[in-house]
Enzyme design. Sequence first.
Site, PDB file in Angstrom:
ATOM      1  N   LYS A 263       0.839  -1.200   0.000  1.00 21.53           N
ATOM      2  CA  LYS A 263       0.000   0.000   0.000  1.00 21.53           C
ATOM      3  C   LYS A 263       0.875   1.251   0.000  1.00 21.53           C
ATOM      4  O   LYS A 263       2.000   1.222   0.481  1.00 21.53           O
ATOM      5  CB  LYS A 263      -0.852   0.027   1.287  1.00 21.53           C
ATOM      6  CG  LYS A 263      -2.022  -0.921   1.297  1.00 21.53           C
ATOM      7  CD  LYS A 263      -2.869  -0.722   2.548  1.00 21.53           C
ATOM      8  CE  LYS A 263      -4.027  -1.695   2.601  1.00 21.53           C
ATOM      9  NZ  LYS A 263      -4.985  -1.520   1.481  1.00 21.53           N
ATOM     10  N   ARG A 337     -10.483 -11.380   2.018  1.00 24.22           N
ATOM     11  CA  ARG A 337     -11.330 -12.437   1.455  1.00 24.22           C
ATOM     12  C   ARG A 337     -10.640 -13.808   1.543  1.00 24.22           C
ATOM     13  O   ARG A 337     -11.303 -14.832   1.682  1.00 24.22           O
ATOM     14  CB  ARG A 337     -11.700 -12.077   0.010  1.00 24.22           C
ATOM     15  CG  ARG A 337     -10.523 -11.964  -0.913  1.00 24.22           C
ATOM     16  CD  ARG A 337     -10.835 -11.193  -2.194  1.00 24.22           C
ATOM     17  NE  ARG A 337     -10.907  -9.746  -1.977  1.00 24.22           N
ATOM     18  CZ  ARG A 337     -11.220  -8.866  -2.928  1.00 24.22           C
ATOM     19  NH1 ARG A 337     -11.519  -9.287  -4.158  1.00 24.22           N
ATOM     20  NH2 ARG A 337     -11.254  -7.578  -2.654  1.00 24.22           N
TER      21      ARG A 337
HETATM   22  N1  BES Z   1      -8.197  -3.549   4.284  1.00 23.79           N
HETATM   23  C1  BES Z   1      -8.359  -3.156   2.927  1.00 23.79           C
HETATM   24  C2  BES Z   1      -9.662  -2.395   2.689  1.00 23.79           C
HETATM   25  C3  BES Z   1      -9.808  -1.054   3.363  1.00 23.79           C
HETATM   26  C4  BES Z   1      -9.499   0.106   2.672  1.00 23.79           C
HETATM   27  C5  BES Z   1     -10.330  -0.958   4.622  1.00 23.79           C
HETATM   28  C6  BES Z   1      -9.683   1.327   3.273  1.00 23.79           C
HETATM   29  C7  BES Z   1     -10.508   0.271   5.206  1.00 23.79           C
HETATM   30  C8  BES Z   1     -10.195   1.413   4.544  1.00 23.79           C
HETATM   31  C9  BES Z   1      -8.344  -4.379   2.035  1.00 23.79           C
HETATM   32  O1  BES Z   1      -7.578  -5.442   2.467  1.00 23.79           O
HETATM   33  C10 BES Z   1      -7.803  -3.949   0.728  1.00 23.79           C
HETATM   34  O2  BES Z   1      -6.666  -3.594   0.675  1.00 23.79           O
HETATM   35  N2  BES Z   1      -8.621  -3.987  -0.330  1.00 23.79           N
HETATM   36  C11 BES Z   1      -8.232  -3.589  -1.613  1.00 23.79           C
HETATM   37  C12 BES Z   1      -8.768  -4.580  -2.579  1.00 23.79           C
HETATM   38  C13 BES Z   1      -8.208  -4.442  -3.971  1.00 23.79           C
HETATM   39  C14 BES Z   1      -6.731  -4.783  -3.979  1.00 23.79           C
HETATM   40  C15 BES Z   1      -8.977  -5.349  -4.895  1.00 23.79           C
HETATM   41  C16 BES Z   1      -8.799  -2.209  -1.856  1.00 23.79           C
HETATM   42  O3  BES Z   1      -9.915  -1.926  -1.392  1.00 23.79           O
HETATM   43  O4  BES Z   1      -8.120  -1.404  -2.477  1.00 23.79           O
HETATM   44 MN    MN Z   2      -5.546  -5.278   1.856  1.00 25.33          MN
END
Ligand code: BES
Ligand code: MN
Length: 488
Positions: A263, A337
């Site tokens: 990230k 997931r």
């Molecule tokens: N934990 C994150 C989602 C999230 C984002 C929670 C912002 C709270 C605030 C999750 O694991 C994630 O990183 N999801 C990705 C999925 C994508 C790679 C398909 C996302 O939402 O960008």
């Molecule tokens: Mn994630």
Amino acid sequence: MKISFKSSADADIQAFIVDEAAGLPEVAKSLDEASGGLLAEALSAERFTGKLGQHAIVVMPKSAETRRAVLMGGGKPGDRKPATYERIGAELIKSQAMSGFKSLAVNVDDASDAASVATGAKLAAYRFDTYRTKMKDEQKPSLTDLVVVTDKPKQADDAFEPLDAETAGTYLARDLMNEPPNILHPESFAERVKDLHLEGLEIEVLGEKKMNELGMGSLLGVGQGSVRESQLAIMKWNGGGSEDPVCLVGKGVCFDTGGISLKPGPQMEDMKGDMGGAAAVTGAMLALARRKAKANVVGLIGLVENMPDGNAQRPGDIVTSASGQTIEIQNTDAEGRLVLADVLWYAQEHFKPRAIVDLATLTGAIVISLGHEHAGLFSNNDELAGALSKAGETSGESVWRMPLGDTYDGLLKSRFADMRNIGGRAAGSITAAQFLQRFVNKDVAWAHLDIAGVAWKEGNSKPATDPSWPSGFGPRLLSRWIAENYEG
Ligand code: BES
Ligand code: MN
Ligand code: ZN
């Protein structure tokens, strides 16, 4: 803060709920007289109409035992719901907790309204100061005693008890989320869950060895780059005799760096809250135990840390889940997931759930869709979806239903495995839910709550009942849903 219900009380601060566009309430009249009419004057002199959320502070003459009076706007009496009384209690604490005074008495006619005012006050009084070593006295709340003055204190006490059990759940969820990720990691989270046996919950924790034997390659792949051991914690509340249980499943990513699909830096610290689903389930289990719910409920939380490392999972890896289905990892940041897939499988394999509800801070996309107002609700069962929506309204932790469908599911096709773990840019929250549904048997009533937008909220839209960084979303909703549907 100590909360009690009495038929009368002396206190530093006396608070009164004032109806919109009405005069001073009867209960305030004697204090008004004793002060030489200061309360009535405040009502006419200030721009105070009794609108919900307004308040006026009246400083009492030096000789008086009561040092302050607070007039709290209550809006129109006909419009008030339990949530309105919670808000009034919360606004009261927000405005008076740091006032320098110790005791506050608030006058509320009805017993169940009194219980709601107390609940709102308690929710608003939450603090997390564990790691502050330099707090001056004036930075600490002064208020230690709240008395809710009502005609039927015993009845109010009875109404408050289950609500307070739920608030304890909210507090626990907030505490878990506030803890920094160097302190609260999969192993220490599991230890904290173990402590809940003192509340009457039956606890079981599986480590990596056991999960390996069960073939949980999907969950284990996520934790593989972390020095912390992944855990599956199971909490059972048996309050309902021999019936099959309801299962609550939570995403417990104690820190989500994204893994090799790292990230960006800004705000990454918020990803300590990526265990918000697990915190909600843990808080709900505490609430059920505290209020001795007449239902059988099993909480299952998958605890992992998603780290980049020489041993971390790569984009391109193919893992085999406990269900036997294979998954091509295309983005290691779509890890929640992967954790839930194996926990959902475990729940169905070991219990015959009457219903499964999973909670997860699963996608950033749900924040784009619904903002911070509603959790996203996905379900294969209209009745379950309806019951959760209703509990969302009564608890104030609201949900909004989103669609599922075969075309969305098709986006998960992989060139190499049974599926891939992302569906592309479009409909990110829905494809995440479709992924989960692939691990739910067709005949099981299942709902998924994407709580990424409500587990913590930005800035100025936060209600007074939500004073900390995490909201503690979940325990109140889940406890209410179980009370309304599974307790006879
Ligand atoms: N934990 C994150 C989602 C999230 C984002 C929670 C912002 C709270 C605030 C999750 O694991 C994630 O990183 N999801 C990705 C999925 C994508 C790679 C398909 C996302 O939402 O960008
Ligand atoms: Mn994630
Ligand atoms: Zn995540």
